[in-house]
Design a protein around this motif. Structure first.
Motif, PDB file in Angstrom:
ATOM      1  N   VAL A 106     -57.603 -21.521 -43.054  1.00  0.00           N
ATOM      2  CA  VAL A 106     -57.508 -22.931 -43.449  1.00  0.00           C
ATOM      3  C   VAL A 106     -57.981 -23.821 -42.304  1.00  0.00           C
ATOM      4  N   LEU A 107     -58.853 -24.765 -42.622  1.00  0.00           N
ATOM      5  CA  LEU A 107     -59.251 -25.789 -41.652  1.00  0.00           C
ATOM      6  C   LEU A 107     -58.490 -27.056 -41.995  1.00  0.00           C
ATOM      7  N   TYR A 108     -57.733 -27.550 -41.023  1.00  0.00           N
ATOM      8  CA  TYR A 108     -56.895 -28.732 -41.238  1.00  0.00           C
ATOM      9  C   TYR A 108     -57.261 -29.773 -40.185  1.00  0.00           C
ATOM     10  N   THR A 109     -56.558 -29.825 -39.073  1.00  0.00           N
ATOM     11  CA  THR A 109     -56.809 -30.849 -38.052  1.00  0.00           C
ATOM     12  C   THR A 109     -58.019 -30.523 -37.180  1.00  0.00           C
ATOM     13  N   GLY A 110     -58.345 -29.239 -37.075  1.00  0.00           N
ATOM     14  CA  GLY A 110     -59.442 -28.810 -36.212  1.00  0.00           C
ATOM     15  C   GLY A 110     -58.966 -28.293 -34.872  1.00  0.00           C
ATOM     16  N   THR A 112     -56.985 -25.705 -34.095  1.00  0.00           N
ATOM     17  CA  THR A 112     -57.088 -24.243 -33.972  1.00  0.00           C
ATOM     18  C   THR A 112     -58.526 -23.849 -33.658  1.00  0.00           C
ATOM     19  N   VAL A 113     -59.478 -24.462 -34.335  1.00  0.00           N
ATOM     20  CA  VAL A 113     -60.885 -24.159 -34.102  1.00  0.00           C
ATOM     21  C   VAL A 113     -61.289 -24.572 -32.688  1.00  0.00           C
ATOM     22  N   ARG A 114     -60.812 -25.715 -32.220  1.00  0.00           N
ATOM     23  CA  ARG A 114     -61.117 -26.141 -30.849  1.00  0.00           C
ATOM     24  C   ARG A 114     -60.615 -25.106 -29.845  1.00  0.00           C
ATOM     25  N   ALA A 115     -59.407 -24.612 -30.063  1.00  0.00           N
ATOM     26  CA  ALA A 115     -58.864 -23.588 -29.168  1.00  0.00           C
ATOM     27  C   ALA A 115     -59.709 -22.313 -29.231  1.00  0.00           C
ATOM     28  N   GLU A 141     -58.500 -34.161 -37.102  1.00  0.00           N
ATOM     29  CA  GLU A 141     -58.172 -34.961 -35.920  1.00  0.00           C
ATOM     30  C   GLU A 141     -59.256 -34.819 -34.855  1.00  0.00           C
ATOM     31  N   LEU A 142     -60.125 -33.829 -35.023  1.00  0.00           N
ATOM     32  CA  LEU A 142     -61.219 -33.579 -34.087  1.00  0.00           C
ATOM     33  C   LEU A 142     -62.517 -33.500 -34.882  1.00  0.00           C
ATOM     34  N   PRO A 143     -63.659 -33.789 -34.242  1.00  0.00           N
ATOM     35  CA  PRO A 143     -64.936 -33.786 -34.965  1.00  0.00           C
ATOM     36  C   PRO A 143     -65.463 -32.367 -35.184  1.00  0.00           C
ATOM     37  N   ILE A 144     -64.804 -31.639 -36.076  1.00  0.00           N
ATOM     38  CA  ILE A 144     -65.176 -30.256 -36.367  1.00  0.00           C
ATOM     39  C   ILE A 144     -65.460 -30.148 -37.860  1.00  0.00           C
ATOM     40  N   ARG A 145     -66.592 -29.506 -38.175  1.00  0.00           N
ATOM     41  CA  ARG A 145     -67.009 -29.360 -39.573  1.00  0.00           C
ATOM     42  C   ARG A 145     -67.421 -27.908 -39.811  1.00  0.00           C
ATOM     43  N   PRO A 146     -66.955 -27.304 -40.895  1.00  0.00           N
ATOM     44  CA  PRO A 146     -67.325 -25.914 -41.157  1.00  0.00           C
ATOM     45  C   PRO A 146     -68.753 -25.777 -41.688  1.00  0.00           C
ATOM     46  N   SER A 156     -52.442 -33.930 -49.516  1.00  0.00           N
ATOM     47  CA  SER A 156     -51.679 -34.960 -48.818  1.00  0.00           C
ATOM     48  C   SER A 156     -51.064 -34.303 -47.586  1.00  0.00           C
ATOM     49  N   LYS A 157     -50.576 -35.108 -46.672  1.00  0.00           N
ATOM     50  CA  LYS A 157     -49.986 -34.542 -45.449  1.00  0.00           C
ATOM     51  C   LYS A 157     -48.651 -33.854 -45.717  1.00  0.00           C
ATOM     52  N   THR A 158     -48.033 -34.114 -46.877  1.00  0.00           N
ATOM     53  CA  THR A 158     -46.768 -33.442 -47.200  1.00  0.00           C
ATOM     54  C   THR A 158     -47.003 -32.079 -47.842  1.00  0.00           C
ATOM     55  N   GLU A 159     -48.253 -31.792 -48.172  1.00  0.00           N
ATOM     56  CA  GLU A 159     -48.557 -30.501 -48.781  1.00  0.00           C
ATOM     57  C   GLU A 159     -48.931 -29.484 -47.711  1.00  0.00           C
TER      58      GLU A 159
END
Length: 182
Positions: A106-110, A112-115, A141-146, A156-159
């Motif tokens: 899952v890609l969410y904030t980015g 994990t990918v940055r790390a 939250e970071l400029p990362i695109r798959p 939504s952020k609650t999901e």
């Protein structure tokens, strides 16, 4: 507390998404010469292995598959109460000069990918890094695109997206859960 809201991918849909991603990887890279597929722990590893098998079925070429543990590269380590458990990184080839296809569930904030990018760069200098994800749920939250996406799922952020794979969870499916405590 999480409450299951809906199933968005079943076993067949996951298989079809991975087959499509495998074809897109082959097309974009004009085959898989100098490619390495690297999965981010935990479920990204199993998705990477499945992609490599699918590519081998299509092209009759084995692609090296590696495992990446990003624990020490996370930017939220100071917020964790317990000590991180290192599971280890295992990439069977030198990634210098290679095309690395980084795989996550899952890609969410980015973050994990940055790390993961930091961890890969510490191991060598790839020619290129591409990103394949089963689910892109937005809210970056970071400029990362798959480069490759199995399914875009606006949330939504609650999901909470839960990817369940038979290697870990004894079932293949992706569900949306509602976090009722938020």
């Amino acid at each position: 507390m999480l409450q299951e809201k809906s199933m968005i991918l079943d076993e067949a849909a996951i298989r079809r998404a991975l087959t499509r991603i495998a074809h897109e990887i082959l097309e974009k890279n004009k085959g898989v010469d100098d490619c390495v597929i690297v999965g981010i722990r935990t479920r990204g590893i199993y998705l990477a292995q499945r992609l490599a098998r699918r590519i081998e079925q299509i092209e009759q070429v084995k692609v090296p598959v590696g495992e990446l543990d990003i624990t020490l590269y996370r930017d939220d380590l100071t917020h964790k109460e317990e000590q991180p458990v290192l599971k280890g990184t295992n990439i069977p080839v030198d990634i210098t000069g290679k095309k690395v296809i980084l795989v996550d569930d899952v890609l969410y904030t980015g973050r994990t990918v940055r790390a993961a990018l930091d961890a890969l760069i510490d191991m060598g200098r790839p020619q290129m890094i591409q990103l394949a994800v089963l689910i892109d749920r937005g809210h970056r939250e970071l400029p990362i695109r798959p480069d490759y996406v199995g399914k875009n799922v606006p949330t939504s952020k609650t999901e909470v997206i839960s990817v369940q794979l038979s290697e870990v969870d004894q079932i293949d499916r992706v569900v949306i859960n509602e976090n009722s405590t938020l």
